[in-house]
Design an enzyme around this catalytic site. Structure first.
Site, PDB file in Angstrom:
ATOM      1  CG  HIS A 306      -2.057   0.949   1.080  1.00  0.00           C
ATOM      2  ND1 HIS A 306      -1.948   2.286   1.385  1.00  0.00           N
ATOM      3  CD2 HIS A 306      -3.302   0.760   0.583  1.00  0.00           C
ATOM      4  CE1 HIS A 306      -3.096   2.865   1.116  1.00  0.00           C
ATOM      5  NE2 HIS A 306      -3.931   1.967   0.613  1.00  0.00           N
ATOM      6  CG  ASP A 363      -8.658  -4.222  -2.995  1.00  0.00           C
ATOM      7  OD1 ASP A 363      -9.840  -4.068  -2.655  1.00  0.00           O
ATOM      8  OD2 ASP A 363      -8.011  -3.372  -3.621  1.00  0.00           O
TER       9      ASP A 363
HETATM   10  N1  CMC Z   1       4.161  -7.574  -5.067  1.00  0.00           N
HETATM   11  C1  CMC Z   1       5.514  -7.583  -5.224  1.00  0.00           C
HETATM   12  N2  CMC Z   1       6.297  -6.507  -5.032  1.00  0.00           N
HETATM   13  C2  CMC Z   1       5.692  -5.375  -4.666  1.00  0.00           C
HETATM   14  C3  CMC Z   1       4.305  -5.291  -4.473  1.00  0.00           C
HETATM   15  C4  CMC Z   1       3.541  -6.447  -4.677  1.00  0.00           C
HETATM   16  N3  CMC Z   1       2.217  -6.425  -4.506  1.00  0.00           N
HETATM   17  N4  CMC Z   1       3.973  -4.030  -4.110  1.00  0.00           N
HETATM   18  C5  CMC Z   1       5.123  -3.336  -4.073  1.00  0.00           C
HETATM   19  N5  CMC Z   1       6.174  -4.151  -4.405  1.00  0.00           N
HETATM   20  C6  CMC Z   1       7.606  -3.797  -4.402  1.00  0.00           C
HETATM   21  C7  CMC Z   1       7.951  -2.973  -5.639  1.00  0.00           C
HETATM   22  O1  CMC Z   1       8.345  -3.798  -6.698  1.00  0.00           O
HETATM   23  C8  CMC Z   1       9.067  -2.124  -5.083  1.00  0.00           C
HETATM   24  O2  CMC Z   1      10.237  -2.919  -5.019  1.00  0.00           O
HETATM   25  P1  CMC Z   1      11.701  -2.271  -5.255  1.00  0.00           P
HETATM   26  O3  CMC Z   1      11.862  -1.268  -4.163  1.00  0.00           O
HETATM   27  O4  CMC Z   1      12.640  -3.419  -5.176  1.00  0.00           O
HETATM   28  O5  CMC Z   1      11.632  -1.642  -6.628  1.00  0.00           O
HETATM   29  C9  CMC Z   1       8.643  -1.825  -3.654  1.00  0.00           C
HETATM   30  O6  CMC Z   1       7.828  -2.947  -3.285  1.00  0.00           O
HETATM   31  C10 CMC Z   1       7.852  -0.541  -3.481  1.00  0.00           C
HETATM   32  O7  CMC Z   1       6.750  -0.572  -4.406  1.00  0.00           O
HETATM   33  P2  CMC Z   1       6.134   0.694  -5.124  1.00  0.00           P
HETATM   34  O8  CMC Z   1       5.431   0.252  -6.364  1.00  0.00           O
HETATM   35  O9  CMC Z   1       7.186   1.759  -5.249  1.00  0.00           O
HETATM   36  O10 CMC Z   1       5.107   1.192  -4.041  1.00  0.00           O
HETATM   37  P3  CMC Z   1       3.910   2.155  -4.311  1.00  0.00           P
HETATM   38  O11 CMC Z   1       3.618   2.823  -3.024  1.00  0.00           O
HETATM   39  O12 CMC Z   1       4.157   3.006  -5.497  1.00  0.00           O
HETATM   40  O13 CMC Z   1       2.721   1.149  -4.731  1.00  0.00           O
HETATM   41  C11 CMC Z   1       0.852  -0.295  -4.655  1.00  0.00           C
HETATM   42  C12 CMC Z   1       1.682   0.747  -3.883  1.00  0.00           C
HETATM   43  C13 CMC Z   1      -0.430  -0.570  -3.861  1.00  0.00           C
HETATM   44  C14 CMC Z   1       0.461   0.258  -6.020  1.00  0.00           C
HETATM   45  C15 CMC Z   1       1.686  -1.589  -4.811  1.00  0.00           C
HETATM   46  O14 CMC Z   1       2.038  -2.100  -3.532  1.00  0.00           O
HETATM   47  C16 CMC Z   1       0.974  -2.660  -5.634  1.00  0.00           C
HETATM   48  O15 CMC Z   1       1.080  -2.641  -6.875  1.00  0.00           O
HETATM   49  N6  CMC Z   1       0.244  -3.624  -4.972  1.00  0.00           N
HETATM   50  C17 CMC Z   1      -0.524  -4.620  -5.696  1.00  0.00           C
HETATM   51  C18 CMC Z   1      -1.850  -4.006  -6.165  1.00  0.00           C
HETATM   52  C19 CMC Z   1      -2.838  -3.835  -5.026  1.00  0.00           C
HETATM   53  O16 CMC Z   1      -3.052  -4.728  -4.215  1.00  0.00           O
HETATM   54  N7  CMC Z   1      -3.471  -2.649  -5.002  1.00  0.00           N
HETATM   55  C20 CMC Z   1      -4.524  -2.340  -4.027  1.00  0.00           C
HETATM   56  C21 CMC Z   1      -4.133  -1.204  -3.133  1.00  0.00           C
HETATM   57  S1  CMC Z   1      -5.221  -1.075  -1.707  1.00  0.00           S
HETATM   58  C22 CMC Z   1      -6.751  -0.677  -2.395  1.00  0.00           C
HETATM   59  C23 CMC Z   1      -6.830   0.731  -2.791  1.00  0.00           C
HETATM   60  O17 CMC Z   1      -6.931   1.588  -1.897  1.00  0.00           O
HETATM   61  O18 CMC Z   1      -6.796   1.001  -3.995  1.00  0.00           O
END
Ligand code: CMC
Length: 425
Positions: A306, A363
């Site tokens: 998140h 989710d």
């Molecule tokens: N699986 C594997 N790796 C992950 C995941 C995941 N679900 N989420 C983040 N990472 C890794 C990402 O690859 C990165 O690694 P590194 O630092 O080595 O490059 C690190 O963790 C930080 O990730 P980020 O993408 O920079 O983090 P963010 O804050 O931009 O993204 C997120 C947050 C929710 C988009 C992401 O965690 C994600 O894609 N999760 C899966 C989709 C999901 O479940 N979304 C629902 C969110 S809650 C409902 C809502 O409010 O919408």
């Protein structure tokens, strides 16, 4: 004395005020930065940028706290119902019993949707994704309600809130009815909001229908958990679109589109599809964890991570408990729940997920409940949208009442310098 921050550029110092929120959050107020220095800040994804001040929702990602208007999500999920929570979010205070009854009755005045909307639905193929149809229908409501609301007129604003709450629920369920080829149902003003959701979705003209009170209660709770989440992608979209003084329906339609993406609300559908795939492939959760960790593989563990929560998502904890209870009460033995639990335990012990503070989000378990309640997978994000509606309305209303300026970020241009025009040979 109030705090300030000093920025030094080319040896010259500039001082900016630091503003403090009611929960001690601090922000450097850079409104005058460009005017004074000619320089802007760059923050793709707004990881460090506040877009507004807001009195609606407080969340602390480090401590896993979520509160609507000062009330904890745990208390609201246990003691309030969805319309009560909606009223709280939109108008700032919990309603008295009379105010709540009035609110429900006023919503009922707007539960009839113009029959001509049906011809718009008929234009969509049955295979259309319900979120696409919902965005289009929400936008189309503007055509049938063209008068833009005067936000300074309390009565008009109240009517617009009730109208949106009434009509959105109906058209949301129509997206499902269309996909099934079922006749579109009407809201029954003698029944409650969430009970109506079930009837609008599942009642057939050929047989009697009575929604289970257990299901109604579980859904009510799920809607509360989704009702607001401060400046997330879809809410920021609603505020941004509304900041141009576009109407409430148009702004909410944009919010629906933003919510659709798999990194946001679309994750609940993606989680269930992922869990089903793991189950079909023999339940090897380790293989999927390895895929999620592999930087050459675009796969992410859906329902994990998140932007803001870095210790746990309080909504996920409530939903996990609810999933166990609902499945037990309904007598559903879903192997997908076992897969989800196995995956969660393995991920929480895994160094990759631990070091990145990746925890199950709202989710991760919601889809399992929806499935047990008979909601089809591609309707999951519509469920999220129904729950999020009061939050979108509250944020839109606050943005307009605060007289916020039009949202218009700047950029740093990195393209070509001026060049002479020559047609390519
Ligand atoms: N699986 C594997 N790796 C992950 C995941 C995941 N679900 N989420 C983040 N990472 C890794 C990402 O690859 C990165 O690694 P590194 O630092 O080595 O490059 C690190 O963790 C930080 O990730 P980020 O993408 O920079 O983090 P963010 O804050 O931009 O993204 C997120 C947050 C929710 C988009 C992401 O965690 C994600 O894609 N999760 C899966 C989709 C999901 O479940 N979304 C629902 C969110 S809650 C409902 C809502 O409010 O919408």
């Amino acid at each position: 004395m109030s705090k300030t921050a000093t920025i030094e550029i080319d040896g010259k110092k500039y001082e900016f005020p630091i503003i403090e929120g009611s929960e001690n959050e601090e922000a450097i107020d850079i409104k005058k930065l460009r005017e004074l220095t000619g320089i802007i800040t760059l923050d793709p994804g707004y990881k460090n940028s506040g877009s507004c001040t807001s009195k609606i929702t407080f969340l602390d990602g480090e401590l896993g706290i979520l509160r609507y208007r000062g009330y904890s999500i745990e208390d609201l999920a246990e003691k309030a119902d969805f319309l009560e929570t909606s009223y709280l979010l939109i108008f700032g205070e919990l309603p008295t019993a009379d105010q709540l009854e009035q609110f429900e009755n006023d919503i009922r005045k707007y539960t009839l949707v113009n029959e001509e909307m049906k011809s718009i639905i008929d234009g969509f193929p049955k295979t259309a994704h319900p979120m696409g149809v919902l965005a289009a229908l929400t936008s189309a409501l503007t055509a049938f309600n063209p008068k833009s609301v005067n936000v300074d007129n309390e009565k008009e604003m109240y009517q617009a809130v009730c109208k949106t709450m009434g009509k959105f629920l109906v058209i949301a369920t129509w997206t499902y009815r269309k996909s099934m080829g079922f006749p579109l149902n009407y809201y029954d003003n003698t029944k409650g909001y969430v009970e109506n959701f079930m009837e609008l979705m599942f009642k057939l003209p050929t047989e009697p229908y009575k929604a289970s009170p257990i299901i109604i209660e579980a859904l009510d709770k799920l809607f509360i958990l989704h009702a607001d989440h401060e400046q997330n992608c879809s809410t920021s979209t609603v505020r941004m679109v509304g900041s141009s003084h576009a109407g409430l329906f148009a702004s909410i339609s944009a919010g629906v589109s933003a919510l659709w993406g798999p990194l946001h609300g679309g994750a609940n559908q993606a989680v269930l599809e992922m869990l089903e795939e793991i189950y079909k492939n023999g339940g090897d959760t380790d293989a999927y964890l390895a895929k999620a960790k592999d930087k050459n593989d675009p796969f992410r563990l859906m329902g994990f991570g998140h932007r803001v929560y870095k210790s746990f998502d309080p909504r996920a904890q409530i939903i996990k408990k609810a999933a166990n209870e609902v499945l037990a009460t309904l007598g559903v033995d879903d192997p997908i729940l076992a897969i989800a639990k196995k995956l969660e335990v393995a991920a929480l012990e895994d160094e990759y997920f631990k070091s990145r503070n990746l925890y199950p989000n709202v989710d991760f378990y919601s889809g399992i409940i929806y499935r047990a309640l008979g909601i089809p997978t591609d309707m999951f994000t519509v469920m999220f949208a129904i729950g999020r509606l009061p939050g979108w309305i509250a944020q839109w209303k606050e943005m307009r009442e605060n007289k916020e300026p039009i949202g218009r970020p700047r950029q740093i241009y990195t393209g070509a310098a001026l060049r002479d025009f020559k047609k390519p040979q």
